[in-house]
Design an enzyme around this catalytic site. Sequence first.
Site, short mmCIF file in Angstrom:
data_model
loop_
_atom_site.label_atom_id
_atom_site.label_comp_id
_atom_site.label_asym_id
_atom_site.label_seq_id
_atom_site.Cartn_x
_atom_site.Cartn_y
_atom_site.Cartn_z
N ARG A 18 1.12 -1.27 0.27
CA ARG A 18 0.21 0.11 -0.14
C ARG A 18 0.66 1.44 0.17
NH1 ARG A 18 -1.16 2.42 5.05
NH2 ARG A 18 -0.34 0.24 6.65
N GLY A 19 0.47 2.70 0.35
CA GLY A 19 1.09 3.61 0.29
C GLY A 19 1.77 3.73 -1.18
N ASN A 141 9.90 17.36 12.93
CA ASN A 141 9.44 17.68 13.13
C ASN A 141 8.55 17.38 14.67
OD1 ASN A 141 6.35 18.83 11.88
ND2 ASN A 141 5.95 16.04 11.28
N TYR A 147 11.08 9.87 15.34
CA TYR A 147 11.03 9.19 13.43
C TYR A 147 11.95 9.63 13.25
CZ TYR A 147 8.38 9.03 8.61
OH TYR A 147 8.89 9.21 7.61
P1 NDP Z 1 1.63 3.66 4.80
O1 NDP Z 1 1.26 3.84 6.48
O2 NDP Z 1 0.86 4.06 3.47
O3 NDP Z 1 2.67 2.19 4.82
C1 NDP Z 1 3.80 1.39 5.35
C2 NDP Z 1 3.68 0.49 4.76
O4 NDP Z 1 5.01 -0.17 5.86
C3 NDP Z 1 2.78 -0.50 4.13
O5 NDP Z 1 3.32 -1.73 3.53
C4 NDP Z 1 3.62 -1.28 6.16
O6 NDP Z 1 3.17 -3.43 5.74
C5 NDP Z 1 4.95 -1.45 5.91
N1 NDP Z 1 5.33 -1.34 7.34
C6 NDP Z 1 5.24 -1.26 8.12
N2 NDP Z 1 5.95 -1.63 9.52
C7 NDP Z 1 6.06 -2.70 8.50
C8 NDP Z 1 6.54 -4.22 9.65
N3 NDP Z 1 7.64 -4.28 10.68
N4 NDP Z 1 7.39 -4.71 8.44
C9 NDP Z 1 6.58 -4.47 7.34
N5 NDP Z 1 6.13 -3.77 6.83
C10 NDP Z 1 6.08 -2.88 6.97
O7 NDP Z 1 3.19 4.62 4.40
P2 NDP Z 1 3.85 5.05 3.23
O8 NDP Z 1 3.54 4.44 2.22
O9 NDP Z 1 3.39 7.15 3.21
O10 NDP Z 1 5.24 5.11 3.92
C11 NDP Z 1 6.07 4.45 3.18
C12 NDP Z 1 7.71 4.61 3.59
O11 NDP Z 1 7.78 6.27 3.37
C13 NDP Z 1 7.98 4.75 4.92
O12 NDP Z 1 9.11 4.81 4.92
C14 NDP Z 1 7.72 6.22 5.32
O13 NDP Z 1 8.12 6.43 6.19
C15 NDP Z 1 8.29 7.00 4.56
N6 NDP Z 1 7.69 9.05 4.21
C16 NDP Z 1 6.60 8.62 3.65
C17 NDP Z 1 5.56 9.99 4.00
C18 NDP Z 1 4.33 10.51 3.60
O14 NDP Z 1 4.15 11.45 3.99
N7 NDP Z 1 3.93 9.24 3.76
C19 NDP Z 1 6.47 11.25 4.06
C20 NDP Z 1 8.44 10.77 3.77
C21 NDP Z 1 8.99 9.22 3.99
P3 NDP Z 1 1.36 -3.36 6.54
O15 NDP Z 1 -0.02 -3.01 5.48
O16 NDP Z 1 1.59 -4.90 5.92
O17 NDP Z 1 1.14 -2.95 7.62
#
Ligand code: NDP
Length: 240
Positions: A18-19, A141, A147
């Site tokens: 996702r994301g 932040n 984080y």
């Molecule tokens: P989301 O919360 O939408 O998605 C997070 C993803 O990480 C999911 O696929 C989730 O899997 C997975 N995940 C979390 N914890 C674990 C774990 N312990 N083991 C395996 N998978 C894990 O986040 P974003 O798409 O927004 O973020 C993606 C990356 O970008 C992250 O590293 C985030 O810190 C970084 N980021 C995001 C920003 C934003 O504005 N959105 C800004 C800057 C950086 P599951 O769905 O199965 O839980």
Amino acid sequence: MKFLGLEDKVILVTGGNRGIGAAIVHLLQSLGAKVAYTYRNEPHPEIEAFAVQADVTDKTAMEMVIEQVEQKLGMIYGVVANAGVTCDRLFHKITSDDWDTVIDTNLKGVYHTFSPIIPKLYEQGEGSLVSITSISGERGNLGQTNYSASKSALIGLTKSLAREAARYGVRVNAVSPGFIETEMVQAIPDKVKERILAEIPLGRFGQPEEIAWAVAFLLSPIASRYITGEVLRVNGAHHT
Ligand code: NDP
């Protein structure tokens, strides 16, 4: 016309269900790469790629992911360490659990993701690793000390590993997104979102695909072949 040179390259994306991760998987597939991704809870309902359930905090599980992907798709060329979490709270209210969850996922998780593949890439003499840091790791932040600490640390990891890996033909870079419209940002209270939006010169939050293009560029053995140890900011001029 030259493309990015990712056709038939085997690339693993963590948190690809996702994301931002799902956008990366989707784009890399459209560029002809053979993509595998990990998920923790549920795989993506539509994306057809090799999906492996694994928690990035589990070192052994991540070692097994690399083995499974290589057995299924062949030698890995690129890895995108995208999985990440937030546990936002003001520093004086943060618990040890909040601290550990974020550091174990966002920092140690990247170590678990990169460490099993690095010797293989060295042997291969090519490869590209990309992690996802954050604007919060660069400028800090409110409510994100854990984080921000994890994401700043990724910048150090990127620059040091890039120096080590260069002699083996392996590149290591990071993308630093600003605020991107995913569930992570949707969780921010509306008032705070309005304040953030007012600070972004391009006047909007970013889209996951806009991060995916930066990742594809840094993975490319053509477009970014002289770039390593770099942090590419994709934030609508929302700089420090
Ligand atoms: P989301 O919360 O939408 O998605 C997070 C993803 O990480 C999911 O696929 C989730 O899997 C997975 N995940 C979390 N914890 C674990 C774990 N312990 N083991 C395996 N998978 C894990 O986040 P974003 O798409 O927004 O973020 C993606 C990356 O970008 C992250 O590293 C985030 O810190 C970084 N980021 C995001 C920003 C934003 O504005 N959105 C800004 C800057 C950086 P599951 O769905 O199965 O839980």
